[in-house]
Design an enzyme around this catalytic site. Structure first.
Site: not given
Ligand code: ATP
Ligand code: MG
Length: 559
Positions: A35, A262, A272
């Site tokens: 995102e 994660r 984020k």
């Molecule tokens: P945040 O909670 O930090 O906002 P998010 O999951 O909302 O992270 P996205 O931009 O949606 O962030 O993530 C893109 C991809 O990266 C998704 O498939 C997510 O599952 C993966 N991802 C995000 N954070 C992690 C992590 N700490 N470890 C492994 N994969 C991750």
């Molecule tokens: Mg997300």
């Protein structure tokens, strides 16, 4: 560094099995779906290495980059740009396969009408509060909305008018019609569309309704013919909804969602929202502050793509919690740089040494290897002169025998040069502090021990007349506790105030004034240092990427 081959994990096993059994015609299509509401971090690197990695390992495998941009409030092109830069820098290529969920707004809308026509979705007028209340709890079933039995015609009419902007924000939502008694809260008639008058960074003001993540994600996967939709464990409970939506519609492909844990890393945060709070508050200098766990922060700090990829390989993929020691990340960088970083000498806290056995203006050019084990990296020239700098901490007026550096009356070897003996430590008459050492060198000791005696200590040094001054930034972890996510209160207030130390007046070998290489240098005995973009001509600035040994675990024991 030579990259090790990827070992198997449960996702790779599933994929191998699917390819063998020609599921989805034996195609492999993955996607990385960030995102664009922040910069990528090391957790994203885990997902990138998995999605792009597994596609690259299998003939014909492909990985899409898809911006999951369904939530315009928090999204921005700055993030879209940084994400592309970071994925590329990590060494992955989506070629022409870059997509945006917002590319599918029109088809997504069409599929929503299809759900309405099939009696699988309805427009609900409950307020957000009422909706929450009707939803029930983990122990109590939800109640059906009074709007659940609206006719197909009425739903279609209202949904079209939602799109046309006839209703205020939040007045109505489109909901899936599933099961208000489901033990899985996600299946209790979840929202599919919300009214929100927010400008979108790509579609502008074309839309006043936006699809939810759960609705858009599975359909986007199917439209891109994704075969394996790999995501993190928090989406496990969403999988029945993902499958339900795909079951209702006629789509070109049937993706399968598989969840893995994660990554979380000690002494830092990864959400984020929290990283954004650090940036907005100014406690860090930006998303690419070298203390941040972001890809751009790690890059600025001096991390290499090779080290990050190796780290991701080491941590592996599983469903068990993945809290990783900070030392593992540092070790991956150290072992990468050990073999290929050019060596140089720098003095961070200079103490002047005058070598009285040399005449005024003396200069001796010495050629030394750029890397002690790698002759192919060539040689560099350093100058031995009458006045040099050594590290303040490499001198004591007197010290126990274990101290292998310089003491008054004692000897030490200058790395790449001669053995010197200290005659006298000159003190400032006012402050009483040592301001200069008077020494003599032994001309018979250039890179060889004098016959009959062994000088054990070796210290680094820089010529006082042949050097440049500049700045060095030393870093410690952003938080002093291994699990900062567990801390109460504002994250910004928990930041380690000693996480950065700025040293001015550091002395470097002259070539570092202009150094442009992409790899950090090893400053002998001090660690690996990477040139920062704050450098200006004549005044280099270096970030310490990592020390030579795991100093932090020792500090931690004392905390
Ligand atoms: P945040 O909670 O930090 O906002 P998010 O999951 O909302 O992270 P996205 O931009 O949606 O962030 O993530 C893109 C991809 O990266 C998704 O498939 C997510 O599952 C993966 N991802 C995000 N954070 C992690 C992590 N700490 N470890 C492994 N994969 C991750
Ligand atoms: Mg997300």
């Amino acid at each position: 560094m030579t990259e090790s081959t990827q070992t198997a994990d449960f996702i790779r096993d599933i994929i191998a099995h699917d390819l063998e059994n020609r599921v989805n015609d034996g195609r492999l299509q993955t996607r990385f779906p960030p995102e664009p509401n922040g910069y990528l971090h090391i957790g994203h690197a885990k997902s990138i290495c998995l999605n792009f990695g597994v596609a690259a390992e299998n003939p014909g495998g492909r990985c899409n980059l898809r911006f999951d941009d369904t939530n315009p409030e928090k999204e921005d092109v700055e993030y879209v740009d940084s994400i592309q830069e970071d994925v590329r820098w990590l060494g992955f290529d989506w070629e022409e396969r870059k997509f945006y969920a917002s590319d599918y707004f029109e088809p997504l809308y069409g599929f929503a009408e299809e759900l309405i026509l099939k009696g699988k979705a309805y427009v609900c007028d409950l307020s957000a509060n009422d909706m929450r209340e009707y939803r029930g709890t983990l122990t109590e079933p939800g109640r059906e909305s009074p709007f659940r039995e609206r006719s197909v015609e009425e739903n279609l009419d209202l949904f079209r008018r939602m799109r046309a902007g006839e209703f205020p924000d939040g007045a109505r939502v489109l909901r899936a019609r599933i099961d208000m008694a489901s033990p899985n809260m996600n299946m209790r008639d979840p929202a599919l569309y919300r009214i929100r008058r927010v400008e979108h960074h790509r579609t502008g003001n074309d839309w006043v309704i936006y699809p939810t993540y759960d609705y858009a994600h599975g359909i986007s996967d199917a439209l891109e013919c994704v075969t394996h939709s790999l995501c993190t464990l928090e989406f496990e409970d969403h999988r029945p909804l993902y499958d339900w939506i795909l079951d209702q519609l006629d789509l070109p492909c049937r993706p399968r969602q598989i969840e893995f844990s994660r990554l979380s890393l000690e002494y830092t945060v990864m959400s984020k929202r929290k990283l954004n709070a650090l940036v907005q508050s100014g406690v860090v200098s930006g998303w690419d502050d070298p203390r941040m766990p972001t890809i751009s922060g790690l890059r600025r700090r001096g991390y290499t793509p090779e080290a990050i990829r190796e780290f991701c390989r080491c941590i592996g993929i599983s469903k068990s919690p993945n809290r990783v020691e900070h030392a593992l990340l540092e070790n991956c960088l150290r072992s990468d740089l050990e073999t290929r970083s050019p060596r140089t000498m720098a003095v961070l806290r200079p103490l002047k040494v005058v070598i009285d056995s040399l005449p005024e203006g003396y200069e001796e050019a010495l050629t030394v290897p750029v890397h002690p084990q790698n002759e192919a990296m060539g040689r560099r020239m350093i100058h031995f002169t009458r006045e040099i700098y050594i590290e303040q901490e490499d001198f004591r007026e007197s010290a126990p025998k274990q101290y292998k550096r310089l003491v008054t009356g004692g000897e030490v070897r200058l790395r790449n040069a001669y053995v010197i003996r200290c005659r006298e430590a000159v003190k400032d008459p006012v402050s009483g502090e040592i301001c200069e050492l008077r020494c003599e060198h032994d001309p018979a000791t250039l890179n060889a021990n004098p016959v009959g005696r062994k000088v054990q200590g070796v210290i680094h040094w820089v010529s006082a007349s042949r050097c440049v001054s500049g700045e060095v930034r030393l870093y410690a972890p952003l938080f002093t506790v291994p699990e900062p996510d567990a801390l109460k209160g504002e994250i910004v207030e928990q930041v380690n105030p000693d996480s950065i130390e700025v040293l001015n007046g550091c002395r470097f070998e002259p070539e570092l004034a202009e150094a442009q290489g992409s790899l950090p240098y090893q400053f002998e005995r001090l660690g690996y240092f990477h040139r920062d973009r704050d450098a200006v001509p004549g005044c280099p600035v270096f970030n310490r990427a990592v020390g030579l040994r795991d100093a932090w675990s020792k500090i931690e024991q004392r905390l």
